[in-house]
Design an enzyme around this catalytic site. Structure first.
Site, PDB file in Angstrom:
ATOM      1  CB  THR A  64      50.530  46.439  50.083  1.00 17.86           C
ATOM      2  OG1 THR A  64      50.846  45.290  50.843  1.00 17.86           O
ATOM      3  CG2 THR A  64      50.323  47.593  51.027  1.00 17.86           C
ATOM      4  CE1 TYR A  86      55.072  50.767  52.983  1.00 22.27           C
ATOM      5  CE2 TYR A  86      54.355  48.686  52.011  1.00 22.27           C
ATOM      6  CZ  TYR A  86      54.544  50.047  51.916  1.00 22.27           C
ATOM      7  OH  TYR A  86      54.190  50.696  50.763  1.00 22.27           O
ATOM      8  CE  LYS A 120      61.169  53.110  49.392  1.00 21.65           C
ATOM      9  NZ  LYS A 120      61.201  53.500  48.007  1.00 21.65           N
ATOM     10  CG  PHE A 163      49.005  48.640  41.045  1.00 24.09           C
ATOM     11  CD1 PHE A 163      48.051  49.585  41.441  1.00 24.09           C
ATOM     12  CD2 PHE A 163      48.637  47.315  41.068  1.00 24.09           C
ATOM     13  CE1 PHE A 163      46.767  49.209  41.829  1.00 24.09           C
ATOM     14  CE2 PHE A 163      47.356  46.931  41.450  1.00 24.09           C
ATOM     15  CZ  PHE A 163      46.429  47.879  41.832  1.00 24.09           C
ATOM     16  CB  SER A 173      50.876  50.430  48.942  1.00 29.22           C
ATOM     17  OG  SER A 173      51.262  49.198  48.401  1.00 29.22           O
ATOM     18  CB  SER A 211      65.511  58.566  57.395  1.00 28.68           C
ATOM     19  OG  SER A 211      64.263  58.501  56.738  1.00 28.68           O
ATOM     20  CG  ASN A 212      65.298  55.131  52.138  1.00 30.15           C
ATOM     21  OD1 ASN A 212      66.414  54.647  51.988  1.00 30.15           O
ATOM     22  ND2 ASN A 212      64.239  54.644  51.542  1.00 30.15           N
ATOM     23  CE  LYS A 239      52.662  53.753  52.876  1.00 28.45           C
ATOM     24  NZ  LYS A 239      52.831  55.204  52.845  1.00 28.45           N
ATOM     25  CE1 TYR A 251      62.141  56.014  41.493  1.00 26.32           C
ATOM     26  CE2 TYR A 251      60.655  54.454  42.546  1.00 26.32           C
ATOM     27  CZ  TYR A 251      61.292  54.931  41.416  1.00 26.32           C
ATOM     28  OH  TYR A 251      61.073  54.313  40.208  1.00 26.32           O
TER      29      TYR A 251
HETATM   30  C1  UD1 Z   1      56.678  45.305  47.488  1.00 18.26           C
HETATM   31  C2  UD1 Z   1      55.869  45.167  48.728  1.00 18.26           C
HETATM   32  C3  UD1 Z   1      54.692  46.119  48.670  1.00 18.26           C
HETATM   33  C4  UD1 Z   1      55.195  47.524  48.520  1.00 18.26           C
HETATM   34  C5  UD1 Z   1      56.085  47.615  47.293  1.00 18.26           C
HETATM   35  C6  UD1 Z   1      56.748  48.976  47.291  1.00 18.26           C
HETATM   36  C7  UD1 Z   1      56.249  42.827  49.405  1.00 18.26           C
HETATM   37  C8  UD1 Z   1      55.598  41.516  49.684  1.00 18.26           C
HETATM   38  N1  UD1 Z   1      55.448  43.795  48.917  1.00 18.26           N
HETATM   39  O1  UD1 Z   1      55.855  44.896  46.398  1.00 18.26           O
HETATM   40  O2  UD1 Z   1      53.938  46.012  49.832  1.00 18.26           O
HETATM   41  O3  UD1 Z   1      54.136  48.425  48.410  1.00 18.26           O
HETATM   42  O4  UD1 Z   1      57.114  46.634  47.335  1.00 18.26           O
HETATM   43  O5  UD1 Z   1      57.657  49.079  46.279  1.00 18.26           O
HETATM   44  O6  UD1 Z   1      57.424  42.995  49.601  1.00 18.26           O
HETATM   45  N2  UD1 Z   1      61.465  39.712  42.968  1.00 18.26           N
HETATM   46  C9  UD1 Z   1      62.399  38.755  42.635  1.00 18.26           C
HETATM   47  N3  UD1 Z   1      63.692  38.939  43.024  1.00 18.26           N
HETATM   48  C10 UD1 Z   1      64.095  40.044  43.723  1.00 18.26           C
HETATM   49  C11 UD1 Z   1      63.138  41.028  44.052  1.00 18.26           C
HETATM   50  C12 UD1 Z   1      61.822  40.826  43.663  1.00 18.26           C
HETATM   51  O7  UD1 Z   1      62.078  37.729  42.016  1.00 18.26           O
HETATM   52  O8  UD1 Z   1      65.280  40.143  44.054  1.00 18.26           O
HETATM   53  C13 UD1 Z   1      60.062  39.529  42.547  1.00 18.26           C
HETATM   54  C14 UD1 Z   1      59.094  39.451  43.719  1.00 18.26           C
HETATM   55  O9  UD1 Z   1      58.983  38.137  44.173  1.00 18.26           O
HETATM   56  C15 UD1 Z   1      57.818  39.981  43.069  1.00 18.26           C
HETATM   57  C16 UD1 Z   1      58.319  40.998  42.027  1.00 18.26           C
HETATM   58  O10 UD1 Z   1      59.678  40.662  41.793  1.00 18.26           O
HETATM   59  O11 UD1 Z   1      57.146  38.958  42.404  1.00 18.26           O
HETATM   60  C17 UD1 Z   1      58.234  42.439  42.499  1.00 18.26           C
HETATM   61  O12 UD1 Z   1      58.851  42.507  43.772  1.00 18.26           O
HETATM   62  P1  UD1 Z   1      59.077  43.903  44.535  1.00 18.26           P
HETATM   63  O13 UD1 Z   1      59.753  44.858  43.645  1.00 18.26           O
HETATM   64  O14 UD1 Z   1      59.725  43.592  45.850  1.00 18.26           O
HETATM   65  O15 UD1 Z   1      57.607  44.462  44.754  1.00 18.26           O
HETATM   66  P2  UD1 Z   1      56.333  43.769  45.451  1.00 18.26           P
HETATM   67  O16 UD1 Z   1      56.704  42.582  46.221  1.00 18.26           O
HETATM   68  O17 UD1 Z   1      55.288  43.602  44.399  1.00 18.26           O
END
Ligand code: UD1
Length: 339
Positions: free
Chosen positions: A126, A149, A84, A177, A124, A34-35, A153, A11
Site C-alpha cells: 500500500t 491504515y 488492518k 502484496f 504493505s 483483538s482479531n 504503515k 493470520y
Molecule cells: C487491501 C488494502 C491494502 C491492505 C490489504 C491487506 C484497500 C484499498 N487496500 O488491499 O491496503 O494492505 O488489503 O490485506 O483496501 N474485491 C472485490 N470484491 C470484494 C473484495 C475485494 O471485487 O468483495 C477486489 C478489490 O476491489 C481488489 C481485489 O479484489 O481489486 C483485492 O481486494 P482486497 O482483498 O480488499 O485487497 P486490496 O484492496 O488489494
C-alpha cells in the site's frame, strides 16, 4: 535466546510462528486477541509439535511489555500486531494511529534501552499507491496512502528508518502484496470476523453459502478483463520469507542496516481470474455481480520480488490454485468447529 512475535496469533503471525518453531527458534508471542481466537494457539502447538510462550495483552501496556523483556532473552522481534481494516481506519483514524504507532514505539523503546537489534516490520505494498510501472520494485517511489491504515504503515517505516540510523540497529521492512491461503493442515488461516472486506475471505464465504453473492468492485479498469489486478502470495510462502529475513539479520555483522523487501509472486491476477481459479480448484460455484469501483482501490499492483530471491534466497513456490485449495479446506475446518 528468543524471538518476540507480536500479533503471533493473527493470520500471517500464526503461520510465521509455525515456521519459526519448525526452524528451532524459541518463540514468545504477545497478542491481545483483538482479531483472533485462543484456539489458534492450540492449533499452532498441534501443527508444530512445539509450545510457544504466550502473553495475552495489548502492546500499549508498557509495564507488561517490560516484564516480558525482563523475563526472556529477546534477540529480535517480528512485529505483526496492528489494526488492518482499511475502511474502518477511515472512520476511526485516531484508534489506528494510537494502536499501530504507540505499540511500535513502545517496542522500540525496549529495544533501545536493552540494546537489542534485529527488528522486522510488517509493511504493505500500500505504501506504493498506484505505481507508474509494473512490476513494482523496492526503488519505486512511495506515495502517501489514502487510508489512515496505510499511513500508519508508511509512518511505521519512517520511524524505523530513524531508529536504525540513530541507534545503529538492524531493521528489515517487509512489504507484503496480497497474502492468501491457509496452512496445509487446515488448522490455521484467516479468521473471518464480521463481513470480510478482502477478496478471498468473501469468495470463501460465498462459495460456502454464507454470503449470497460476491460483489466485484468494477469491471472497467484498463486490465485484461476490466477487473483490478493484484499479486496474491501464499501465506506459508510469506511466512517462510520471515524466517529467511530473520536469519539474515541475526547473522549480519553490520551494526546498522535497513533492508527492504517486496514479498509477492511477481505475477498479477485479476479479480475474475481469482474467482474462476477458486471455482476450478475446488469444484464449487461462486455467484457474483459486477458493481461500481470501490473508493480508494488501485488498478494494478504486482511485485518484482527479485531482491528477496537474490538476498534472502526466498521465492514464492505455491501456485494460485494450490493456495486457493487450502482456503476451501480451511472453510471446511471452520464449519466443523461451529457444528
Ligand atoms: C487491501 C488494502 C491494502 C491492505 C490489504 C491487506 C484497500 C484499498 N487496500 O488491499 O491496503 O494492505 O488489503 O490485506 O483496501 N474485491 C472485490 N470484491 C470484494 C473484495 C475485494 O471485487 O468483495 C477486489 C478489490 O476491489 C481488489 C481485489 O479484489 O481489486 C483485492 O481486494 P482486497 O482483498 O480488499 O485487497 P486490496 O484492496 O488489494
Amino acid at each position: 535466546m528468543a524471538i518476540l512475535v507480536t500479533g503471533g496469533l493473527g493470520y500471517i503471525g500464526s503461520h510465521t510462528v509455525v515456521e519459526l518453531l519448525n526452524n528451532n527458534f524459541e518463540v514468545v508471542i504477545i497478542d491481545d486477541l483483538s482479531n483472533t481466537e485462543k484456539f489458534i494457539l492450540e492449533n499452532i502447538e498441534e501443527v508444530s509439535g512445539k509450545k510457544p510462550i504466550f502473553y495475552p495483552f495489548d502492546l500499549k501496556r508498557k509495564e507488561l511489555l517490560k516484564q516480558v523483556f525482563d523475563a526472556h532473552n529477546i534477540e529480535g522481534c517480528i512485529h505483526f500486531a496492528a489494526f488492518k481494516a482499511v475502511g474502518e481506519s477511515q472512520v476511526k483514524p485516531i484508534e489506528y494511529y494510537e494502536n499501530n504507532l504507540f505499540s511500535l514505539i513502545n517496542l522500540l523503546q525496549e529495544f533501545r534501552e536493552r540494546n537489542i537489534s534485529n527488528f522486522i516490520f510488517s509493511s504493505s505494498c500500500t505504501v506504493y499507491g498506484q505505481a507508474d510501472k509494473m512490476p513494482i520494485d523496492e526503488e519505486t517511489e512511495l506515495k502517501l496512502p489514502e487510508s489512515s491504515y496505510g499511513k500508519t504503515k508508511q509512518m511505521g517505516e519512517e520511524i524505523l528508518r530513524d531508529f536504525a540510523a540513530a541507534y545503529k540497529k538492524r531493521v528489515t521492512l517487509l512489504r507484503y502484496f496480497n497474502p492468501i491461503g491457509a496452512h496445509p493442515s487446515a488448522k490455521l488461516g484467516e479468521l473471518p470476523i464480521g463481513i470480510p472486506n478482502n477478496l478471498i475471505p468473501f469468495v470463501m464465504q460465498t462459495a460456502a453459502g454464507i454470503r449470497e453473492k460476491l460483489s466485484i468492485w468494477g469491471d472497467d479498469y484498463p486490465t485484461v478483463d476490466g477487473t483490478a489486478v493484484r499479486d496474491y502470495i501464499y501465506v506459508v510462502d510469506l511466512a517462510k520469507a520471515h524466517v529467511k529475513a530473520l536469519q539474515k539479520l541475526i547473522n549480519s555483522t553490520e551494526e546498522k542496516v535497513i533492508d527492504i523487501y517486496n514479498l509477492g509472486t511477481g505475477k498479477g491476477s485479476s479479480v475474475l481470474e481469482v474467482v474462476h481459479a477458486f471455482e476450478k480448484a475446488n469444484d464449487v460455484k461462486v455467484p457474483y455481480e459486477i458493481k461500481d469501483r470501490r473508493a480508494g482501490d488501485i488498478t494494478i499492483a504486482y511485485a518484482n520480488a527479485d531482491k528477496a530471491e537474490k538476498e534472502l534466497g526466498w521465492k514464492s513456490e505455491t501456485s494460485l490454485e494450490e493456495a486457493l485449495r487450502t482456503v476451501w479446506q480451511w472453510q471446511k475446518y471452520l464449519e466443523t468447529r461451529i457444528n
